[in-house]
Structures are given as structure tokens and as C-alpha cells.
Scaffold this motif. Structure first.
Motif, PDB file in Angstrom:
ATOM      1  N   ASN A   3       0.431  -1.637  -0.383  1.00  0.00           N
ATOM      2  CA  ASN A   3       0.085  -0.236  -0.302  1.00  0.00           C
ATOM      3  C   ASN A   3       0.921   0.789   0.055  1.00  0.00           C
ATOM      4  O   ASN A   3       2.723   1.397  -0.271  1.00  0.00           O
ATOM      5  CB  ASN A   3      -0.960  -0.050   0.956  1.00  0.00           C
ATOM      6  CG  ASN A   3      -0.364  -0.436   2.309  1.00  0.00           C
ATOM      7  OD1 ASN A   3       1.261   0.571   2.792  1.00  0.00           O
ATOM      8  ND2 ASN A   3      -0.889  -0.714   3.914  1.00  0.00           N
ATOM      9  N   LYS A   4       0.137   1.897  -0.409  1.00  0.00           N
ATOM     10  CA  LYS A   4       0.437   3.471  -0.238  1.00  0.00           C
ATOM     11  C   LYS A   4       1.583   4.216   0.683  1.00  0.00           C
ATOM     12  O   LYS A   4       2.719   4.580   0.430  1.00  0.00           O
ATOM     13  CB  LYS A   4       0.149   4.525  -0.302  1.00  0.00           C
ATOM     14  CG  LYS A   4       0.271   5.974  -0.208  1.00  0.00           C
ATOM     15  CD  LYS A   4      -0.900   6.906  -0.616  1.00  0.00           C
ATOM     16  CE  LYS A   4      -0.129   8.417  -0.746  1.00  0.00           C
ATOM     17  NZ  LYS A   4      -1.397   9.932  -1.204  1.00  0.00           N
ATOM     18  N   GLN A   5       1.374   3.676   2.574  1.00  0.00           N
ATOM     19  CA  GLN A   5       1.981   3.737   3.533  1.00  0.00           C
ATOM     20  C   GLN A   5       3.551   3.017   3.052  1.00  0.00           C
ATOM     21  O   GLN A   5       4.594   3.827   3.785  1.00  0.00           O
ATOM     22  CB  GLN A   5       1.295   3.557   4.648  1.00  0.00           C
ATOM     23  CG  GLN A   5       2.125   4.094   5.821  1.00  0.00           C
ATOM     24  CD  GLN A   5       1.461   3.593   7.148  1.00  0.00           C
ATOM     25  OE1 GLN A   5      -0.201   3.112   6.693  1.00  0.00           O
ATOM     26  NE2 GLN A   5       1.843   3.857   7.951  1.00  0.00           N
ATOM     27  N   LEU A   7       5.050   1.961   0.459  1.00  0.00           N
ATOM     28  CA  LEU A   7       6.265   2.741  -0.750  1.00  0.00           C
ATOM     29  C   LEU A   7       6.978   3.679  -0.375  1.00  0.00           C
ATOM     30  O   LEU A   7       7.791   4.601  -0.639  1.00  0.00           O
ATOM     31  CB  LEU A   7       5.159   2.760  -1.603  1.00  0.00           C
ATOM     32  CG  LEU A   7       4.292   1.826  -2.111  1.00  0.00           C
ATOM     33  CD1 LEU A   7       3.361   2.175  -3.509  1.00  0.00           C
ATOM     34  CD2 LEU A   7       5.583   0.014  -3.097  1.00  0.00           C
ATOM     35  N   GLN A   8       5.173   5.117   0.914  1.00  0.00           N
ATOM     36  CA  GLN A   8       6.278   5.897   1.026  1.00  0.00           C
ATOM     37  C   GLN A   8       7.505   5.468   2.003  1.00  0.00           C
ATOM     38  O   GLN A   8       8.376   6.394   2.341  1.00  0.00           O
ATOM     39  CB  GLN A   8       5.004   6.886   1.397  1.00  0.00           C
ATOM     40  CG  GLN A   8       4.297   7.762   0.744  1.00  0.00           C
ATOM     41  CD  GLN A   8       3.456   8.092   1.340  1.00  0.00           C
ATOM     42  OE1 GLN A   8       2.715   8.454   2.058  1.00  0.00           O
ATOM     43  NE2 GLN A   8       2.835   8.898   0.515  1.00  0.00           N
ATOM     44  N   GLU A  13       6.529   7.290  -3.830  1.00  0.00           N
ATOM     45  CA  GLU A  13       5.023   7.761  -4.580  1.00  0.00           C
ATOM     46  C   GLU A  13       4.485   6.501  -5.214  1.00  0.00           C
ATOM     47  O   GLU A  13       4.925   6.051  -6.198  1.00  0.00           O
ATOM     48  CB  GLU A  13       4.330   9.179  -4.675  1.00  0.00           C
ATOM     49  CG  GLU A  13       4.864  10.068  -3.673  1.00  0.00           C
ATOM     50  CD  GLU A  13       4.537  10.326  -2.623  1.00  0.00           C
ATOM     51  OE1 GLU A  13       3.441   9.378  -2.560  1.00  0.00           O
ATOM     52  OE2 GLU A  13       4.753  10.379  -1.339  1.00  0.00           O
ATOM     53  N   PRO A  14       3.485   5.685  -5.033  1.00  0.00           N
ATOM     54  CA  PRO A  14       2.752   5.131  -5.809  1.00  0.00           C
ATOM     55  C   PRO A  14       2.381   5.775  -6.592  1.00  0.00           C
ATOM     56  O   PRO A  14       1.721   4.966  -8.119  1.00  0.00           O
ATOM     57  CB  PRO A  14       0.969   4.962  -4.356  1.00  0.00           C
ATOM     58  CG  PRO A  14       0.843   5.623  -4.092  1.00  0.00           C
ATOM     59  CD  PRO A  14       2.232   5.765  -3.700  1.00  0.00           C
ATOM     60  N   GLU A  15       1.695   6.822  -7.249  1.00  0.00           N
ATOM     61  CA  GLU A  15       1.423   7.315  -8.598  1.00  0.00           C
ATOM     62  C   GLU A  15       2.295   7.072  -9.690  1.00  0.00           C
ATOM     63  O   GLU A  15       2.563   6.696 -11.040  1.00  0.00           O
ATOM     64  CB  GLU A  15       0.591   8.692  -8.650  1.00  0.00           C
ATOM     65  CG  GLU A  15      -0.133   8.616  -7.801  1.00  0.00           C
ATOM     66  CD  GLU A  15      -0.042   8.969  -6.270  1.00  0.00           C
ATOM     67  OE1 GLU A  15       0.848   8.899  -5.408  1.00  0.00           O
ATOM     68  OE2 GLU A  15      -0.849   8.827  -5.468  1.00  0.00           O
ATOM     69  N   LYS A  35       9.636   2.622 -11.644  1.00  0.00           N
ATOM     70  CA  LYS A  35       9.766   4.343 -11.840  1.00  0.00           C
ATOM     71  C   LYS A  35       9.396   4.513 -13.169  1.00  0.00           C
ATOM     72  O   LYS A  35      10.095   4.447 -14.150  1.00  0.00           O
ATOM     73  CB  LYS A  35      10.752   5.156 -11.582  1.00  0.00           C
ATOM     74  CG  LYS A  35      10.902   5.412  -9.965  1.00  0.00           C
ATOM     75  CD  LYS A  35      12.121   6.254  -9.819  1.00  0.00           C
ATOM     76  CE  LYS A  35      12.101   6.614  -8.226  1.00  0.00           C
ATOM     77  NZ  LYS A  35      13.441   7.487  -7.817  1.00  0.00           N
TER      78      LYS A  35
END
Length: 360
Positions: A3-5, A7-8, A13-15, A35
Motif C-alpha cells: 500500500n501507499k504507506q 511505498l512512502q 509514491e505509488p502514482e 519508476k
């Protein structure tokens, strides 16, 4: 999927990422991150805490090995985790342990040795790592899986399974049980060796299947060892034995046509050349005397583990049909028998490879 957390935590950033599952391993969940902006890649893994009860041990063992190699062999490629933005080697969330490691460009893995060169290159990489780590202080290292290759423990579990098995399973396996018991001298030899001060502990990989070495995608020359979760103190017979078990036979333990379970002498020679060419000069007399025993040790241990699980009702290894573990055990028993039948010629190969390594 991460999830996003997660990856951060590693500064991503997931986007801006393409994320997909990666690799053929069965233990950890592994993802390839790419990337979108520049195509740079990373490998993200969730560690299986059912297998590795203390993931911090994995990270600590790898860091100590990496620090030693950076000082003594600074040009050696040793894959180490990329820290989180907070400087930690693992990110923990909801009792899940995540790590990120570099993606090695222009590398591939193969799931089985398709030619002797691949066996040679893989064995050479495992031997080089063991050689480069041969001077490290083992005292701070801990076992990421305690008793992983403890044949004494596995043999005791086998005997207990025989006593406690359901009648139908014990009866079905009676002949194979007798065959494995007939080779119990392998367990006795291990018990004697493990207390011999000349049969030393080394920092071993403990999972030397060929797909744990990265090869150049064009030349298939070895690049480096990967999947270092089981890097921990152990005996030389663990790494060498696992290579013999998985490189010299053209089929895996999943093969049910046991006529295909054979020993390929040219693969045996290739892996011995590669491994002993790197580490042979560092071994004691006792260790050199037990190089053939390494294959017997690992094949026997894996065989009785499969049979133990069958007798226990298939509680450990995943199965696809009722006699799956029975067949796996029979496969390994056949491989053990084929190896012993060729002991004389295989020992000659070992002797030749040792002579060459001692001249280097």
C-alpha cells in the motif's frame, strides 16, 4: 500488493510506479517496482514471519556481513537492503515486515541447471561468497531459522512420525521407511562430525538452489548471490550438499517418473570445479574428506523430511494430491541411491578438483 504507506516509507509514491509480482520464490511475497519517470527498478519484499519468526535477525546478519565485505572485499557485489527514509532496514506495519533491495540490471535467474556452465557459474558464486566471508567473527550471528539443517533433529522427528503415524500411512510407506532406516549411518556420521572442531562453522547461505544466483542475461556468467535470508553459521556440507541435490539431477523432487532421477557426472564436476576453485584452499582436512558426504547428507535429510510429513498427515509441505509427499520422498530416496552407486567416480572428481584448488 504494497500500500501507499509502505511505498512512502522507502521514499516512493505509488502514482509514479508500476508494481507487479516478481520471481518464482515460494516463501516471501516479492514485487518489482519500476519508476515511470526514468525506468529505475527496485525489489520490494514482505518477509514471511511464519518461516522467519524474527525478521530482524535477517537484517542484522546481512548488515554485519556487508560491513565486513565492504572492508575486506570492497569490490564484491553483495546485495543489501535499501534503508527506509528513517534509516531502518525493515519497515514494520500491522505486524508485517517489508524491505527493499536493489534490482540488478541485465541479470536473470534460472530454475534449474540446463548446462554444466550454469552449474559451474552458480557454484562459483556461492564458493566465492563463502571464501570472502571465511575470516568473519561468527559469534554475533544468529540463526534466522534455528536447526534448519540439523539432521539429528530431523531424524528424531522421522522416528517419532513412524511411531505416531496412522496405520494406513505407515503400512503404505513401510518399504520406504525401511529403506531410509537402512541409510541411518548418514545421521550417525553427521552426529559425530558436528562436534569435531576441525569440522568448522562457516557463514553459509543454506539455500543454494541455482535460482539464488543472478546470472548475466546474455553470457550466463555469474554476477552475485541473492536471497540471503538464511545467511547464518553452518557447515560446509549444507551449501555444497544442496547444490549436489539440486544441480546434478535433470529433474526436481516433483518428478514421479523415477527413471529420470539420475546423476549427471558432468554437472557434478562443474559444480565441484566452481565451488572448490573458490573455497577449496580454505578447508580443513576433515572438511575435504566429507565433500562427497555433503550430497548424501542433504538428499537424505530432505527425503526423510518429505516422508515425515507424509506420515504426519501432510502438515508442512503443500501438496497437490494425496501421495505428493510420499512421491517426493521416493524421488529423493532414488536420488540418494543413484549418488551412492557412483561414489567411486564422483570421489575421483572431487579429488581432481581439490588438487587444482590447492595449486591456485
Amino acid at each position: 500488493m504494497p500500500n501507499k504507506q509502505i511505498l512512502q516509507a522507502f521514499g516512493l509514491e505509488p502514482e509514479g510506479l508500476n508494481v507487479r509480482r516478481f520471481g518464482s520464490g515460494h516463501i516471501n511475497n516479492t514485487f518489482l517496482l519500476e519508476k515511470k519517470e526514468d525506468g529505475s527498478k527496485y525489489v520490494l519484499q514482505k518477509i514471511n514471519v511464519n518461516v522467519f519468526r524474527e525478521p530482524g535477525i535477517i537484517a542484522t546478519n546481512q548488515r554485519m556481513a556487508a560491513d565486513y565485505l565492504a572492508i575486506h572485499h570492497p569490490g564484491y557485489l553483495f546485495i543489501t537492503p535499501i534503508p527506509t527514509v528513517n534509516g531502518d532496514e525493515l519497515f514494520v506495519i500491522d505486524n508485517e515486515y517489508w524491505r527493499m533491495i536493489p534490482f540488478i540490471a541485465d541479470s536473470v535467474t534460472v530454475d534449474q541447471a540446463d548446462n554444466p556452465k550454469q552449474a559451474y557459474e552458480a557454484a562459483k558464486q556461492f564458493g566465492r561468497m563463502a571464501n570472502y566471508l571465511s575470516g568473519i567473527d561468527l559469534k554475533p550471528f544468529k540463526a534466522s531459522i534455528p536447526n534448519f539443517h540439523n539432521l539429528t533433529l530431523r531424524y528424531a522427528a522421522f522416528q517419532e512420525a513412524i511411531r505416531n503415524a496412522a496405520d494406513d500411512r505407515r503400512n503404505a510407506a513401510e518399504e520406504m521407511i525401511d529403506e531410509f532406516l537402512r541409510y541411518s549411518d548418514i545421521a550417525v556420521t553427521y552426529e559425530q562430525l558436528k562436534t569435531n572442531p576441525e569440522f568448522r562453522d562457516h557463514l553459509m547461505h543454506h539455500d543454494t538452489k541455482i535460482n539464488n544466483v543472478l546470472l548475466n542475461k546474455d553470457t550466463f556468467e555469474g554476477i552475485c548471490v541473492c536471497d540471503l535470508d538464511t545467511l547464518m553459521p553452518g557447515k560446509i556440507i549444507s551449501d555444497l550438499g544442496d547444490m549436489v541435490r539440486t544441480y546434478v539431477c535433470p529433474v526436481s523432487e516433483e518428478e514421479k517418473d523415477f527413471t529420470q532421477v539420475v546423476i549427471r557426472e558432468e554437472y557434478f564436476e562443474a559444480l565441484m570445479q566452481g565451488y572448490l576453485g573458490e573455497i577449496g584452499g580454505t578447508l580443513t582436512k576433515v572438511e575435504k574428506e566429507q565433500l562427497f558426504f555433503a550430497g548424501k547428507f542433504m538428499i537424505y535429510m530432505q527425503g526423510i523430511r518429505f516422508l515425515t510429513d507424509y506420515l504426519n498427515g501432510d502438515v508442512y509441505y503443500p501438496i497437490k494430491y494425496p501421495t505428493h509427499n510420499f512421491d517426493r520422498a521416493k524421488n529423493q530416496l532414488t536420488l540418494l541411491q543413484r549418488l551412492i552407486e557412483k561414489q567411486e567416480v564422483l570421489q575421483q572428481i572431487i579429488n581432481k578438483c581439490l588438487q587444482v584448488s590447492e595449486q591456485v
